[in-house]
Design an enzyme around this catalytic site. Sequence first.
Site, PDB file in Angstrom:
ATOM      1  N   ARG A 107       5.619 -34.853  22.616  1.00 34.06           N
ATOM      2  CA  ARG A 107       5.786 -34.581  21.188  1.00 34.06           C
ATOM      3  C   ARG A 107       6.602 -33.322  20.923  1.00 34.06           C
ATOM      4  O   ARG A 107       6.725 -32.447  21.771  1.00 34.06           O
ATOM      5  CB  ARG A 107       4.409 -34.354  20.542  1.00 34.06           C
ATOM      6  CG  ARG A 107       3.627 -35.613  20.308  1.00 34.06           C
ATOM      7  CD  ARG A 107       2.236 -35.274  19.832  1.00 34.06           C
ATOM      8  NE  ARG A 107       1.524 -36.487  19.453  1.00 34.06           N
ATOM      9  CZ  ARG A 107       0.199 -36.584  19.370  1.00 34.06           C
ATOM     10  NH1 ARG A 107      -0.555 -35.542  19.676  1.00 34.06           N
ATOM     11  NH2 ARG A 107      -0.361 -37.708  18.989  1.00 34.06           N
ATOM     12  N   THR A 161       0.831  -1.211   0.000  1.00 33.71           N
ATOM     13  CA  THR A 161       0.000   0.000   0.000  1.00 33.71           C
ATOM     14  C   THR A 161       0.862   1.256   0.000  1.00 33.71           C
ATOM     15  O   THR A 161       0.539   2.249  -0.672  1.00 33.71           O
ATOM     16  CB  THR A 161      -0.922  -0.020   1.236  1.00 33.71           C
ATOM     17  OG1 THR A 161      -1.647  -1.243   1.218  1.00 33.71           O
ATOM     18  CG2 THR A 161      -1.883   1.154   1.249  1.00 33.71           C
ATOM     19  N   ASP A 195       2.798  -8.100  10.136  1.00 34.40           N
ATOM     20  CA  ASP A 195       4.183  -8.499   9.860  1.00 34.40           C
ATOM     21  C   ASP A 195       5.209  -7.551  10.491  1.00 34.40           C
ATOM     22  O   ASP A 195       6.382  -7.906  10.602  1.00 34.40           O
ATOM     23  CB  ASP A 195       4.438  -8.560   8.344  1.00 34.40           C
ATOM     24  CG  ASP A 195       3.465  -9.486   7.636  1.00 34.40           C
ATOM     25  OD1 ASP A 195       2.878 -10.354   8.303  1.00 34.40           O
ATOM     26  OD2 ASP A 195       3.292  -9.324   6.415  1.00 34.40           O
TER      27      ASP A 195
HETATM   28  O1  F6P Z   1       0.831  -9.320   5.308  1.00 32.39           O
HETATM   29  C1  F6P Z   1      -0.021  -9.937   6.210  1.00 32.39           C
HETATM   30  C2  F6P Z   1      -0.115 -11.417   5.914  1.00 32.39           C
HETATM   31  O2  F6P Z   1      -0.983 -12.014   6.853  1.00 32.39           O
HETATM   32  C3  F6P Z   1       1.219 -12.152   5.875  1.00 32.39           C
HETATM   33  O3  F6P Z   1       1.722 -12.452   7.152  1.00 32.39           O
HETATM   34  C4  F6P Z   1       0.872 -13.364   5.056  1.00 32.39           C
HETATM   35  O4  F6P Z   1       1.996 -13.871   4.394  1.00 32.39           O
HETATM   36  C5  F6P Z   1      -0.140 -12.822   4.074  1.00 32.39           C
HETATM   37  O5  F6P Z   1      -0.660 -11.620   4.635  1.00 32.39           O
HETATM   38  C6  F6P Z   1      -1.289 -13.741   3.752  1.00 32.39           C
HETATM   39  O6  F6P Z   1      -2.046 -13.142   2.764  1.00 32.39           O
HETATM   40  P1  F6P Z   1      -3.526 -13.565   2.340  1.00 32.39           P
HETATM   41  O7  F6P Z   1      -4.469 -13.127   3.418  1.00 32.39           O
HETATM   42  O8  F6P Z   1      -3.752 -12.823   1.075  1.00 32.39           O
HETATM   43  O9  F6P Z   1      -3.501 -15.035   2.201  1.00 32.39           O
END
Ligand code: F6P
Length: 380
Positions: free
Chosen positions: A174, A116, A139
């Site tokens: 485990r 974005t 992230d």
């Molecule tokens: O950027 C946020 C995030 O949740 C990442 O951690 C992950 O890799 C990605 O988006 C997953 O994307 P989507 O929701 O498009 O599967």
Amino acid sequence: MPTKSTGTIGILTAGGDCPGLNAVIRAVAKAAMHYGIKVIGIRDGFRGLVENRTIPLDNALVSGILTQGGTFLGSSRDRPHKMEVGGKVVDLTAAAVRNYRRLKLDCLVCLGGNGTQKTALRLHERSGMNVLTLPKTIDNDVAETDITFGFDSAMAIATEAIDRLHTTATSHQRIIVCEIMGHDAGWLCLGAGIAGGADVILIPEIPYDLEAVARRLMRRQRAGKRFSIVAVAEGIVSREEAKTRAAADRMSHELGLETRLIAQAGSAEGIHLVQEPVASRLARRLQQLTGVEARVTSLGHVQRGGTPTAFDRLLCTRFGTKAGELLAEKHYNIMVGLKGTLCVPVPLKKVAGIKRTVPVDHPWIKTARLVETCLGDETE
Ligand code: F6P
């Protein structure tokens, strides 16, 4: 700081959702309206701008949403310059600009992650549109801010999951491999791994040595530990994979693949592309090497759901109201970031296109090592 201002802003949420988006929309809208600025909500990210799908926001509409997860405006990963329409990818920047002007916007406020930030800067540079962005992502990998909103909430969810995995892992003796999101950054896995007391934490920034991890798990078993929790970031690579990754990146780029592929050495060409969840592969190999039964938990989108933590609610409200103040001053083409204890404007040019990964000398790395967490790189 002005007491009154004028004009109209549009606000949209783009990319993957996270807890706190509604809290930021509320804070931006309330603060902007406080200064006399009109606010228009744009549906489903940049697609709503291209398709002119909007909703005028007022106090009633942004009231009562502070604690709600997701985004009531909707989100998408669409970018105006690469929109999929009828199975084709087309550049609809002109439509986005037309609608920006038709709505008489003075600024487009974009809540989003790295993609974005790039799209917003591109719109500004290509069309002269004013933009203001806010750093959203679980992230935590946006540059020029100490933290992104959504990160703390996702970290709390992942930490609670690790807590729960401890009790079931110990009951059954485990290894449990828990896969945590984060794209190519290890912040979420490292933070939740330390907070949850994971025995091994693997992050993309530190390519792991499988045998070193197995040795650590066997050492734990010899010491009478009944379980091991291995927290792995979705973007991890082994040492061998790291060596071939550059070549794989080149290959996926040439193939035009949008998905992230994992490079694995060993095929006839030296590179073999697989899409199996990283935790499954790791668990299988650790079970083979240690003889201890292994299971996998992939937290997935659970990490993006539900209500924001108190920390995120406060951060979102601070980010959003700071944005409102800057909009009242007509201070545009910036991102609002957190630096120390202050919310500050940073030039968007310094943010877009830069991914903030975990530096290998970051204090959290040292912290993990000092409590004897295996990061997959030591000689065990
Ligand atoms: O950027 C946020 C995030 O949740 C990442 O951690 C992950 O890799 C990605 O988006 C997953 O994307 P989507 O929701 O498009 O599967």
